[in-house]
Enzyme design. Structure first.
Site, PDB file in Angstrom:
ATOM      1  N   ASP A 231       0.830  -1.202   0.000  1.00 40.60           N
ATOM      2  CA  ASP A 231       0.000   0.000   0.000  1.00 40.60           C
ATOM      3  C   ASP A 231       0.868   1.257   0.000  1.00 40.60           C
ATOM      4  O   ASP A 231       2.069   1.217   0.324  1.00 40.60           O
ATOM      5  CB  ASP A 231      -0.916  -0.032   1.238  1.00 40.60           C
ATOM      6  CG  ASP A 231      -2.224   0.708   1.027  1.00 40.60           C
ATOM      7  OD1 ASP A 231      -2.310   1.523   0.098  1.00 40.60           O
ATOM      8  OD2 ASP A 231      -3.166   0.477   1.816  1.00 40.60           O
TER       9      ASP A 231
ATOM     10  N   ASP B 106     -10.980   1.896  -3.150  1.00 42.23           N
ATOM     11  CA  ASP B 106     -11.513   1.527  -1.835  1.00 42.23           C
ATOM     12  C   ASP B 106     -13.031   1.456  -1.870  1.00 42.23           C
ATOM     13  O   ASP B 106     -13.646   0.971  -0.916  1.00 42.23           O
ATOM     14  CB  ASP B 106     -11.071   2.546  -0.780  1.00 42.23           C
ATOM     15  CG  ASP B 106      -9.668   2.240  -0.263  1.00 42.23           C
ATOM     16  OD1 ASP B 106      -9.179   1.126  -0.516  1.00 42.23           O
ATOM     17  OD2 ASP B 106      -9.070   3.116   0.379  1.00 42.23           O
TER      18      ASP B 106
END
Ligand code: GLA
Length: 741
Positions: free
Chosen positions: A479, A549
């Site tokens: 990430d 997301d």
């Protein structure tokens, strides 16, 4: 050979299966000019086309007489400050403080295959798959040699371009202030542009506009390709649609700052530029050194936007992604982020794994919150040791327990970051990107590690390596949750601070290169606050990237359509989400969430121990659906049939097998319609002469229903089918399987 040089006309002709690109060396001056890009031509005799005849302004010759301007010349790589007032591709600050550059022909080489680019991701091809032209130009004033590389693929309608600048040392160190990777000139048509825009949880929405005069661009100065704008530009003839018309797509194989610009000039020519954003870029090129600029892919389609997408998909599946998982069905994963956020421990994860393994889920991914003392997003990045208060018994114990259940184990890391509240920051405050004496701005309560430093790169790699070797970890989610600010590096000299952005990106690439070399069997999924670094650069290191997301299936229709404009479905991280959805609060049927996730890598992001019994029972059927259709989804040709983005009512896409024996059609009826019984759908991409049997997938049984229709490909495509369905209620989805009989 796909590339030829014609001595008499001084023309280079580059051919792909269906397109031709031509370059001409003009005048004794040695200008390198663009001649043609479009449908394949049989010979090179198109001189008449060329605006070269309008004689650009050449100071030594025509002293700028009434009608000679460099602004009329279609340059392949325009230099700076010598009379072409459109935006340029290349400028410098030399030792005397001058900025002008000129790029004139010196020599060329044509070779088979395709060279790599040092330290950077790039497409690759064998000697029988690609040919490369290197045009060597010189810039006399600055003592630079400029190599323009063009690789023409033999199996896809794509050309890869990159640039190398070599300092011959004649005038010492030269500061490169702008080195773009490609310039492509167009003339004689009215164009539209396609740009991709977005924000967090709303990435890559398609924005099509008519191209008027002046400069129109998207860019990033965030240190990554970004949620907001995308390193892509589509240039289309005005009448082009999904299936018709000329479409040119340009995509930058780079994950840092970029600019992608179309400029319509006073004479109606259009110049498309792409490369590293010159904002905050200044590279010191010392005598004898090279600077290599990243690669731009250009794709030409004579048959609309859809064919452009399919070409990008083929190119990236075959010539960019290296991972062994590229051609494999990925394990169905379950990620605990939206199931637990930071609130988990060993017992909780094992309880999820126990339930998931019974349902056929194959991989448990432990997301953020397992290290240091991280209980929220305000600490511990950089402290990559296990928090044993949460993971009782340690990481190996947990992984072994998960493995005993027959599941693989994956882990989340954010290696590029450092929390102010971390042991790492307390020990090395100078490891964060910052301007000495100025408190850096925080974002998500964290700073960025200075990956321009070799000591930081080596340390970070050591941390990743230690974790990955400490247990049987088979998947890594990498990430990157904040963008760069406060540009400053404690290790770079004051002259070199302008190199920080690009060096940062090179640092990320070095880390990921070491990772894929040392752990070739690791499945890597790149991620950046959702999909802020979904770009071809990252695909060189990981076969899949977290798309957004936002997993709400309705929002995902737009996000996945925009992403699939360029990137293969096999690369799009997509999960069945919890309900109501955490980003939108929307309630959607479980099946619909599955159909939308099926267009990506497929997985789950919910707490299987807490969802309704009814939904839990649906998972084994959904798992079987994935196993049945994923081989087609992963490898087939993607066709867009209807777009909810445009019609605000329903969405439909189709994946057709390469041999046209099979297709899968997904229909999502987003907004219900009163008194509506059937919808006409014209299928695409089938063989008109083959006969197909059509069956609906039945999510209740997990099987396909009895044959609904048998018809020839031409009827299915040109007459279409009446899709009878339930048009009451929102967000209903259906899958239709089309199989040759
Ligand atoms: C980012 C990712 C999410 C999740 C969180 C964890 O936002 O996109 O999927 O991993 O970070 O902090």
């Amino acid at each position: 050979m796909g590339i030829a040089y014609f001595e008499d006309s001084r023309v280079f002709k580059l051919d792909t299966p269906n397109s031709t690109y031509m370059i001409k060396i003009a005048d004794e001056e040695g200008f390198i000019l663009h001649l043609y890009y479009g449908r394949k031509l049989s010979d090179e005799k198109v001189d008449d086309l060329c605006r070269i005849n309008q004689h650009p302004f050449v100071p030594s010759k025509n002293e700028r007489d009434r009608c000679s301007f460099m602004d009329t010349a279609p340059f392949e790589y325009p230099g700076h400050g010598l009379g072409d007032y459109r935006d340029d591709a290349f400028s410098v600050l030399n030792g005397d403080g001058y900025s002008a550059t000129s790029v004139l022909f010196k020599d060329y080489k044509i070779t088979k295959g395709k060279p790599g680019i040092k330290g950077l991701p790039a497409t690759f091809a064998g000697e029988d798959e690609c040919d490369t032209l290197e045009i060597i130009a010189y810039d006399k004033v600055n003592g630079l040699e400029i190599s323009l590389f063009y690789s023409a693929f033999r199996d896809v309608d794509a050309i890869a371009r990159s640039v190398k600048i070599h300092n011959t040392g004649k005038y010492g160190c030269v500061k490169l202030t702008k080195v773009l990777s490609s310039c492509t000139e167009f003339y004689g048509d009215e164009y539209d542009t396609i740009f991709l825009h977005g924000t967090w949880a709303r990435e890559r929405n398609i924005d099509r506009e008519h191209l008027g005069y002046g400069k129109h661009y998207v860019s990033s100065v965030r240190g990554e390709s970004s949620h907001q704008e995308h390193p892509f530009i589509g240039l289309l003839s005005r009448n082009a649609d999904e299936d018709h018309g000329d479409v040119y797509g340009f995509n930058f194989v780079y994950s840092g700052n970029f600019i992608a610009q179309a400029e319509k000039s006073q004479f109606d020519s259009v110049r498309v530029l792409m490369g590293i954003n010159p904002v905050d870029f200044c590279w010191n090129l010392k005598s004898g050194e090279d600077f290599e600029a990243p690669e731009v892919i250009s794709v030409y389609s004579a048959n609309g936007i859809g064919e452009m997408s399919r070409t990008f998909h083929d190119l990236y599946r075959k010539h960019l992604i290296r991972s062994k998982y590229r051609d494999m069905k990925r394990p169905i994963l379950i990620n605990n982020w939206e199931a637990t956020y930071f609130n988990f421990n060993t017992e909780k994860l094992i309880s999820i794994a126990k339930e998931a393994s019974k349902l056929g889920i194959e991989l448990l991914v432990m997301d953020d919150g397992w290290f240091g003392h991280r209980e929220s997003d305000n600490s511990s990045l950089g402290d990559w040791y296990v928090n044993e208060e949460k993971l009782h018994g340690g990481l190996k114990y947990l992984v072994d327990e998960v493995n005993k259940l027959g599941m693989k184990f994956g882990i989340w890391m954010e290696p590029e970051m450092i929390s102010p509240d971390s042991e790492l920051f307390r020990a090395h405050p100078d490891w964060a990107v910052q301007i000495p004496g100025v408190k850096p701005s925080m974002s998500r309560e964290q700073y960025v590690l200075d990956l321009t430093r070799q000591d930081v790169i080596d340390y970070t790699f050591g941390q990743i390596e230690k974790i990955l070797k400490s247990a049987n970890i088979e998947y890594l989610k990498w990430d990157m949750n904040r963008q760069l600010t406060d540009l400053g590096s404690a290790m770079l000299s004051k002259e070199a601070q302008g190199e920080l952005f690009h060096r940062y990106c090179l640092g990320v690439y070095e880390l990921q290169e070491r990772l894929v070399t040392e752990f070739p069997d690791l499945l890597i999924e790149n991620c950046s606050g959702g999909g802020a670094r979904f770009d071809p650069g990252m695909l060189y290191y990981s076969p899949q990237i977290w798309t957004s997301d936002d997993m709400d299936p309705v929002e995902r229709l737009k996000i996945q359509q925009g992403t699939a404009l360029i990137y293969p479905l096999s690369t799009m991280g997509a999960h069945v989400c919890d309900c109501p959805n955490h980003s939108t609060g929307r309630t959607t049927p479980f099946y619909t969430r599955g159909y939308v996730a099926l267009a990506g890598t497929f997985g789950y992001e919910l707490d299987v121990t807490r969802i309704s019994e009814e939904d839990r029972k649906r998972i084994p059927g959904q798992v079987a659906m994935y196993h049945k259709y994923n081989p087609l989804v992963r490898t087939g040709d993607y066709y867009r049939v209807a777009s909810y983005n445009d019609n605000k009512e329903w969405d439909c896409w189709e994946v057709v097998a390469k041999d046209k024996t099979e297709a899968l059609v997904t229909i999502i009826n987003v907004v219900g319609r009163v008194n509506h019984k059937a919808r006409l759908i014209k299928l695409k991409g089938l063989d008109p002469h083959k006969t197909y049997s059509l069956r609906y997938y039945n999510p209740e049984t997990g099987e396909e229903d009895d044959e609904y229709l048998k018809a020839k490909g031409d009827s299915l495509m040109y007459a279409g089918i009446n899709m009878v369905g339930d048009y009451h209620g929102d967000c209903k989805g259906r899958l239709l399987h089309v199989l040759e009989v």
